[in-house]
Scaffold this active site. Structure first.
Site, mmCIF file in Angstrom:
data_model
loop_
_atom_site.group_PDB
_atom_site.id
_atom_site.type_symbol
_atom_site.label_atom_id
_atom_site.label_comp_id
_atom_site.label_asym_id
_atom_site.label_seq_id
_atom_site.Cartn_x
_atom_site.Cartn_y
_atom_site.Cartn_z
ATOM 1 N N ARG A 30 26.824 29.315 36.480
ATOM 2 C CA ARG A 30 25.737 29.618 35.550
ATOM 3 C C ARG A 30 25.740 28.592 34.424
ATOM 4 O O ARG A 30 26.723 28.458 33.708
ATOM 5 C CB ARG A 30 25.918 31.006 34.939
ATOM 6 C CG ARG A 30 25.801 32.139 35.916
ATOM 7 C CD ARG A 30 25.849 33.470 35.153
ATOM 8 N NE ARG A 30 25.955 34.572 36.068
ATOM 9 C CZ ARG A 30 24.906 35.159 36.655
ATOM 10 N NH1 ARG A 30 23.702 34.721 36.423
ATOM 11 N NH2 ARG A 30 25.092 36.170 37.464
ATOM 12 N N GLU A 59 16.718 25.134 33.354
ATOM 13 C CA GLU A 59 16.468 24.481 34.637
ATOM 14 C C GLU A 59 14.975 24.432 34.907
ATOM 15 O O GLU A 59 14.273 25.402 34.624
ATOM 16 C CB GLU A 59 17.192 25.229 35.756
ATOM 17 C CG GLU A 59 18.695 25.132 35.601
ATOM 18 C CD GLU A 59 19.471 25.766 36.755
ATOM 19 O OE1 GLU A 59 18.866 26.068 37.799
ATOM 20 O OE2 GLU A 59 20.675 25.936 36.595
ATOM 21 N N HIS A 78 21.019 22.755 42.373
ATOM 22 C CA HIS A 78 21.659 24.036 42.676
ATOM 23 C C HIS A 78 20.881 24.673 43.819
ATOM 24 O O HIS A 78 19.659 24.740 43.793
ATOM 25 C CB HIS A 78 21.612 24.939 41.445
ATOM 26 C CG HIS A 78 22.294 26.251 41.639
ATOM 27 N ND1 HIS A 78 23.650 26.366 41.714
ATOM 28 C CD2 HIS A 78 21.800 27.495 41.771
ATOM 29 C CE1 HIS A 78 23.973 27.634 41.894
ATOM 30 N NE2 HIS A 78 22.859 28.336 41.929
#
Length: 132
Positions: A30, A59, A78
């Site tokens: 995270r 993000e 990710h």
């Protein structure tokens, strides 16, 4: 680690400075758990050797973010796989790209091809090629 008021920004400058100068900070969990401004500071100062990140406090990482300009940082997208086969395929592709980059070659499947012409990217590949 759950994200809540107690854990947001949990990894701060103090924690980075407790690490050895040869340490690499890796975060694939995270982004919000890390104080990114503190991370940028310690990386610029050489207080730790480097970082590998695929998660960020915001993000996607905004264009021109300081993490993008640091030679001691590796940034990857990710991605949460959905099947065992998908994990295998993507893992092989990612590992292959990292091996190619470590050899000073352009990785396959580059999504943002504009990066290929950036002087900083070219310089990193040249250094890797020299050390191959």
């Amino acid at each position: 680690c759950a994200l809540n008021d107690r854990t947001r920004g949990f990894f701060r400058e103090r924690e980075f400075r407790l690490m050895k100068r040869t340490a690499y900070f890796i975060n694939t969990g995270r982004g919000e758990l890390v104080d990114q401004e503190a991370l940028v500071r310690v990386l610029r100062e050489g207080a730790i050797a480097g970082a590998g990140l695929d998660v960020f406090d915001h993000e996607p990482l905004p264009a021109g973010h300081p993490l993008m300009d640091l030679d001691n940082v590796i940034l990857t997208p990710h991605w949460l796989p959905t099947t065992n086969r998908a994990v295998q395929i993507v893992g092989q592709a990612m590992a292959g790209g990292m091996v190619r980059a470590a050899q000073g070659l352009v990785p396959e499947n580059v999504v943002n091809t504009d990066v290929l012409e950036r002087p900083g990217f070219r310089a990193k590949l040249a250094r890797f090629r020299e050390n191959a």
